[in-house]
Design an enzyme around this catalytic site. Structure first.
Site, mmCIF file in Angstrom:
data_model
loop_
_atom_site.group_PDB
_atom_site.id
_atom_site.type_symbol
_atom_site.label_atom_id
_atom_site.label_comp_id
_atom_site.label_asym_id
_atom_site.label_seq_id
_atom_site.Cartn_x
_atom_site.Cartn_y
_atom_site.Cartn_z
ATOM 1 C CG PHE A 378 -1.734 -1.371 1.829
ATOM 2 C CD1 PHE A 378 -2.381 -1.248 0.664
ATOM 3 C CD2 PHE A 378 -1.579 -1.699 2.550
ATOM 4 C CE1 PHE A 378 -3.323 -2.581 0.767
ATOM 5 C CE2 PHE A 378 -1.774 -3.056 2.270
ATOM 6 C CZ PHE A 378 -2.733 -3.418 1.762
ATOM 7 C CB CYS A 379 1.991 3.569 -2.137
ATOM 8 S SG CYS A 379 1.920 2.727 -3.364
#
Length: 489
Positions: A378-379
């Site tokens: 999710f970055c």
């Protein structure tokens, strides 16, 4: 404005009094039928709002009404250019109002592509050096982590095992020496939906003369923006205006000196071969042809959300968040990451399923149930590694595998994120599907994993979600169940 026709403003796209929308509010594309692995079609359920949202109906309507009036802005003498310029500047004013900055005439809104561009823009404009300290947190999205670590030296606010930290933790980082030049903090986590207590943290920073930038990408569509932050950044594509516009907001004086982040047409008053006279902000920070469509779409989304009202929106999403988080926490074999299910969060829940790789969970939800979720890191890699409880040695081993081009065992989780269109029935549909996967029943169809990206795909002649025939992923393992899972934390 010269006399003559002009398109209706975004306010005209919002239902009139007496017809105010109340959540759940449908979005463009909700319920589109997609082909599933069993040969039937199911209505598509998107639970990936934390990544991007579909468009609100009034947003699309306003864009369609504006398109015939689209033209270049600011220096065009033609009537359409002036109409487009007015619409663009109206959007800028709407962004300032949405952020509660009407009574702060010294602030300016710069229209960017998205939050990532806005924060890179700001990191450049502040003229940071390696001697400057930026206090940030381990819970940040990469967009609010990498620009600062590249431009300055970062000092991090750590989180507990539940992914939270306190105002006291922030104060400790702010009081260390040398004194920081800036505090960069998220308004809400894109993994857990947890919202840091911004008011006391911002107040503590200001008491010490430290300006604050808030990454409001996740916060903006769900809660009022913090009016006391010095800088704000957020994106239209996360607040029901997926047309490529974002906002960087801050004091005009911060953008008045030096060269701008982007150099080009529209940012200048005068250019000679050996001299440039930059124009005033915000125009000096918006070189090139601006995204007028994105700006007016953002304006329409702002007006629509304002028309719905925060009490109705927050009440709806609190109920959805409780259903989502309580439901996942009660499924045997599923582990909810972050704060416990009773904590106040946005309607976001990230989880793992014991014995099933996160990529396979997401693939099965998509192929078998037509439910779209997000999986991976999710970055926000540092935050997720902490939530999973991974050791440095484990992280190093995964990093070595990735460098060899093998992402098949990458750590990660599954995220379901809801919005103002999500219904109680949508959550029940997700929970039923996750419970079935977590029960240990084998998939009804075989899956292959592509080691290069870690994703799973249905094997054989199974249609994918676009209706195209399925494919065998290259360099893949035949048995999905044989893929190694994460070690227990």
């Amino acid at each position: 404005m010269p006399p003559g026709p002009r398109p209706p403003g975004p306010a005209g796209a919002v239902p009139a009094p007496g017809r105010v929308m109340a959540p759940p509010v449908p979005l463009v594309g909700d319920g589109i039928p997609v082909a599933c692995a069993d040969g039937t079609e199911r209505p598509y359920l998107s639970l990936d709002a934390a990544a991007s949202t579909a468009a609100l109906g009034p947003v699309l309507a306003w864009v369609e009404e504006f398109i015939p009036w689209y033209s270049s802005i600011h220096r065009g003498a033609g009537h359409k250019s002036q109409v487009a310029t007015s619409a663009y500047e109206d959007a800028r004013a709407a962004a300032l109002a949405f952020a509660g900055r009407i009574r702060r005439p010294g602030d300016v809104a710069i229209i960017c592509r998205n939050t990532t561009e806005a924060l890179n823009h700001l990191a450049y404009q502040l003229r940071l050096t390696r001697d400057d300290i930026v206090v940030t947190t381990v819970a940040e999205h990469h967009a609010n982590l990498l620009p600062w670590s590249r431009a300055a030296t970062c000092r991090y606010i750590e989180c507990g095992r539940d992914g939270t930290f306190s105002p006291g933790d922030a104060v400790s980082a702010l009081d260390q020496r040398p004194a920081p030049r800036l505090l960069a903090i998220t308004g809400a986590s894109n993994i857990t939906g947890w919202m840091p207590p911004l008011a006391p943290i911002i107040a503590a920073a200001h008491d010490r003369g430290i300006p604050v930038v808030v990454d409001a990408a996740q916060l903006a569509p769900h809660r009022p923006l913090p009016a006391d932050a010095d800088f704000l950044a957020w994106s239209g594509h996360k607040m029901y205006a997926p047309f490529g516009a974002g906002v960087l907001l801050g004091p005009r004086r911060a953008f008045a000196d030096g060269d701008p982040f982007l150099a080009g047409g529209g940012a200048v008053d005068l250019v000679d071969l050996d001299e440039v006279v930059w124009t005033d902000p915000p125009d000096r920070e918006e070189a090139g042809s601006p995204n007028v469509i994105g700006a007016v779409a953002l304006h329409a989304a702002i007006d629509t959300l304002t028309g719905i009202g925060w009490p109705a929106l927050i009440g709806h999403e609190r109920r959805i968040a409780r259903l989502l988080r309580d439901g996942l926490a009660s499924i045997p074999g599923a582990r909810l990451l972050g704060p416990d299910a009773e904590a106040e969060t946005l309607p976001v829940a990230t989880f793992t399923v014991e014995g099933v790789p996160h990529a396979l969970v997401a693939a099965r939800l998509a192929a078998e149930e037509a439910i779209g979720v997000r999986h991976g890191c999710f970055c926000a890699h540092p935050y997720l590694m902490r939530l999973l409880g991974l050791t440095r040695q484990q992280v190093r081993r995964y990093r070595d595998q990735v460098r060899r081009g093998d992402r098949s065992a990458m750590p990660g989780a599954v995220r379901a994120s809801a919005g103002l269109n999500t219904t109680d029935g949508d959550i029940a549909r997700l929970l039923d599907a996750v419970a079935r996967i977590a029960s240990g029943d084998p998939p009804p169809i075989p899956y292959r994993q592509d080691r290069r990206n870690g994703d799973f795909h249905p094997c054989g002649n199974v249609p994918d979600l676009t209706g195209r025939p399925g494919r065998d992923a290259p360099d893949a393992d035949q048995s999905a169940r044989a893929i190694p899972t994460l070690p227990a934390p």
